[in-house]
Design a protein around this motif. Structure first.
Motif, mmCIF file in Angstrom:
data_model
loop_
_atom_site.group_PDB
_atom_site.id
_atom_site.type_symbol
_atom_site.label_atom_id
_atom_site.label_comp_id
_atom_site.label_asym_id
_atom_site.label_seq_id
_atom_site.Cartn_x
_atom_site.Cartn_y
_atom_site.Cartn_z
ATOM 1 N N VAL A 55 0.853 -1.235 0.017
ATOM 2 C CA VAL A 55 -0.002 0.180 -0.195
ATOM 3 C C VAL A 55 0.817 1.230 0.010
ATOM 4 O O VAL A 55 0.526 2.154 -0.648
ATOM 5 N N ASN A 56 2.016 1.231 0.492
ATOM 6 C CA ASN A 56 2.982 2.399 0.937
ATOM 7 C C ASN A 56 3.360 2.686 -0.768
ATOM 8 O O ASN A 56 3.427 3.726 -1.005
ATOM 9 N N MET A 57 3.615 1.758 -1.725
ATOM 10 C CA MET A 57 4.264 1.742 -2.865
ATOM 11 C C MET A 57 2.994 2.438 -3.541
ATOM 12 O O MET A 57 3.396 3.205 -4.573
ATOM 13 N N LEU A 66 -7.011 4.960 -3.358
ATOM 14 C CA LEU A 66 -6.944 3.593 -3.038
ATOM 15 C C LEU A 66 -5.935 3.304 -1.820
ATOM 16 O O LEU A 66 -6.371 2.405 -0.860
ATOM 17 N N ALA A 67 -4.964 4.070 -1.670
ATOM 18 C CA ALA A 67 -4.057 3.718 -0.583
ATOM 19 C C ALA A 67 -4.875 4.310 0.739
ATOM 20 O O ALA A 67 -4.846 3.538 1.881
ATOM 21 N N ALA A 68 -5.531 5.278 0.678
ATOM 22 C CA ALA A 68 -6.409 5.681 1.961
ATOM 23 C C ALA A 68 -7.095 4.634 2.279
ATOM 24 O O ALA A 68 -7.422 4.284 3.747
ATOM 25 N N ALA A 69 -7.871 3.990 1.309
ATOM 26 C CA ALA A 69 -8.972 3.142 1.520
ATOM 27 C C ALA A 69 -8.200 1.751 2.221
ATOM 28 O O ALA A 69 -8.675 1.144 3.109
ATOM 29 N N CYS A 70 -7.294 1.433 1.530
ATOM 30 C CA CYS A 70 -6.443 0.080 2.143
ATOM 31 C C CYS A 70 -5.757 0.419 3.651
ATOM 32 O O CYS A 70 -5.904 -0.401 4.326
ATOM 33 N N TYR A 71 -5.407 1.653 3.737
ATOM 34 C CA TYR A 71 -4.763 1.992 5.244
ATOM 35 C C TYR A 71 -6.092 1.838 6.289
ATOM 36 O O TYR A 71 -5.862 1.363 7.076
ATOM 37 N N GLU A 72 -7.283 2.415 5.859
ATOM 38 C CA GLU A 72 -8.370 2.378 6.668
ATOM 39 C C GLU A 72 -8.767 0.895 6.987
ATOM 40 O O GLU A 72 -8.919 0.492 8.169
ATOM 41 N N ARG A 73 -8.454 -0.012 6.082
ATOM 42 C CA ARG A 73 -8.898 -1.325 5.925
ATOM 43 C C ARG A 73 -7.980 -2.145 6.835
ATOM 44 O O ARG A 73 -8.401 -3.096 7.634
ATOM 45 N N LEU A 74 -6.749 -1.738 6.681
ATOM 46 C CA LEU A 74 -5.441 -2.254 7.504
ATOM 47 C C LEU A 74 -5.899 -2.045 9.009
ATOM 48 O O LEU A 74 -5.745 -2.895 9.770
ATOM 49 N N LEU A 75 -6.155 -0.763 9.063
ATOM 50 C CA LEU A 75 -5.899 -0.170 10.770
ATOM 51 C C LEU A 75 -7.367 -1.063 11.262
ATOM 52 O O LEU A 75 -7.509 -1.186 12.537
ATOM 53 N N ALA A 76 -8.524 -1.127 10.409
ATOM 54 C CA ALA A 76 -9.723 -1.864 11.065
ATOM 55 C C ALA A 76 -9.481 -3.011 11.528
ATOM 56 O O ALA A 76 -10.334 -3.738 12.215
ATOM 57 N N VAL A 87 2.708 3.334 11.512
ATOM 58 C CA VAL A 87 3.043 3.712 10.169
ATOM 59 C C VAL A 87 1.690 3.914 9.446
ATOM 60 O O VAL A 87 1.797 4.998 8.671
ATOM 61 N N ALA A 88 0.895 3.156 9.702
ATOM 62 C CA ALA A 88 -0.290 3.152 8.918
ATOM 63 C C ALA A 88 -1.022 4.408 9.068
ATOM 64 O O ALA A 88 -1.603 4.956 7.996
ATOM 65 N N GLN A 89 -1.055 4.572 10.416
ATOM 66 C CA GLN A 89 -1.994 5.769 10.506
ATOM 67 C C GLN A 89 -1.283 7.102 9.929
ATOM 68 O O GLN A 89 -2.100 7.954 9.441
ATOM 69 N N ALA A 90 -0.150 7.327 10.075
ATOM 70 C CA ALA A 90 0.745 8.224 9.421
ATOM 71 C C ALA A 90 0.353 8.441 7.849
ATOM 72 O O ALA A 90 0.347 9.488 7.505
ATOM 73 N N ASP A 94 -1.230 11.113 5.244
ATOM 74 C CA ASP A 94 -0.699 11.494 4.046
ATOM 75 C C ASP A 94 -1.658 11.130 2.880
ATOM 76 O O ASP A 94 -1.735 12.058 1.984
ATOM 77 N N ALA A 95 -2.295 10.188 2.686
ATOM 78 C CA ALA A 95 -3.079 9.666 1.721
ATOM 79 C C ALA A 95 -4.300 10.632 1.732
ATOM 80 O O ALA A 95 -4.691 11.190 0.833
ATOM 81 N N ASP A 96 -4.693 10.837 2.902
ATOM 82 C CA ASP A 96 -6.017 11.713 2.988
ATOM 83 C C ASP A 96 -5.771 13.319 2.541
ATOM 84 O O ASP A 96 -6.291 13.792 1.889
ATOM 85 N N ALA A 97 -4.475 13.686 2.744
ATOM 86 C CA ALA A 97 -3.941 14.990 2.546
ATOM 87 C C ALA A 97 -3.792 14.936 1.218
ATOM 88 O O ALA A 97 -4.149 15.949 0.444
ATOM 89 N N ALA A 98 -3.109 13.960 0.368
ATOM 90 C CA ALA A 98 -3.109 13.964 -0.825
ATOM 91 C C ALA A 98 -4.383 14.010 -1.591
ATOM 92 O O ALA A 98 -4.407 14.651 -2.747
#
Length: 107
Positions: A55-57, A66-76, A87-90, A94-98
Motif C-alpha cells: 500500500v505504501n508503494m 486506493l491507498a487511503a482506503a487500504c490503510y483504513e482497512r488495515l487499521l480496522a 506507520v499506517a496511521q501516519a 498522508d494519503a488523506d491529505a493527498a
C-alpha cells in the motif's frame, strides 16, 4: 507459467525473497517494480506488514484514494503490530491529505 509452492515453508521462503527484492527496488527508486514484488509476496503469504508495504508503494505511485482506503482497512483489521499501526496511521494521514489536494486541484 506460474510456479506452484506447495508447502508453507516454500511460500514463506519465496515471500522473503520477493520482499527483499521489493525493498531493493524501492531503495533504487523503482516504485512500480517494488509494488509488483510486494503484491506477489502478499499473494504467497499475506503478512500485514507486506500488505502495508504494498500500500505504501501505491501511495508513492500517486494512487492516493486506493491507498487511503487500504490503510483504513488495515487499521480496522486489528492485525498490525503497534509499530506497523503507527506507520499506517501516519501514511493514511498522508494519503488523506493527498486526496484532498487532488480534489482541490480538480475544482
Amino acid at each position: 507459467q506460474r510456479a506452484t509452492f506447495n508447502s508453507a515453508a516454500q511460500r514463506a521462503e519465496m515471500h522473503n525473497r520477493l520482499t527483499k527484492q521489493a525493498l531493493a527496488a524501492n531503495a533504487a527508486g523503482d516504485i512500480a517494480e517494488a509494488a509488483s514484488l510486494f503484491a506477489q509476496a502478499s499473494g504467497l503469504d499475506p503478512r500485514p506488514t507486506t500488505i502495508l508495504s504494498h500500500v505504501n508503494m501505491r501511495l508513492k505511485l500517486g494512487e492516493c484514494e486506493l491507498a487511503a482506503a487500504c490503510y483504513e482497512r488495515l487499521l480496522a483489521g486489528g492485525t498490525l503490530s503497534d509499530k506497523a499501526r503507527a506507520v499506517a496511521q501516519a501514511k493514511r494521514a498522508d494519503a488523506d491529505a493527498a486526496v484532498a489536494e487532488q480534489r482541490r486541484r480538480d475544482l
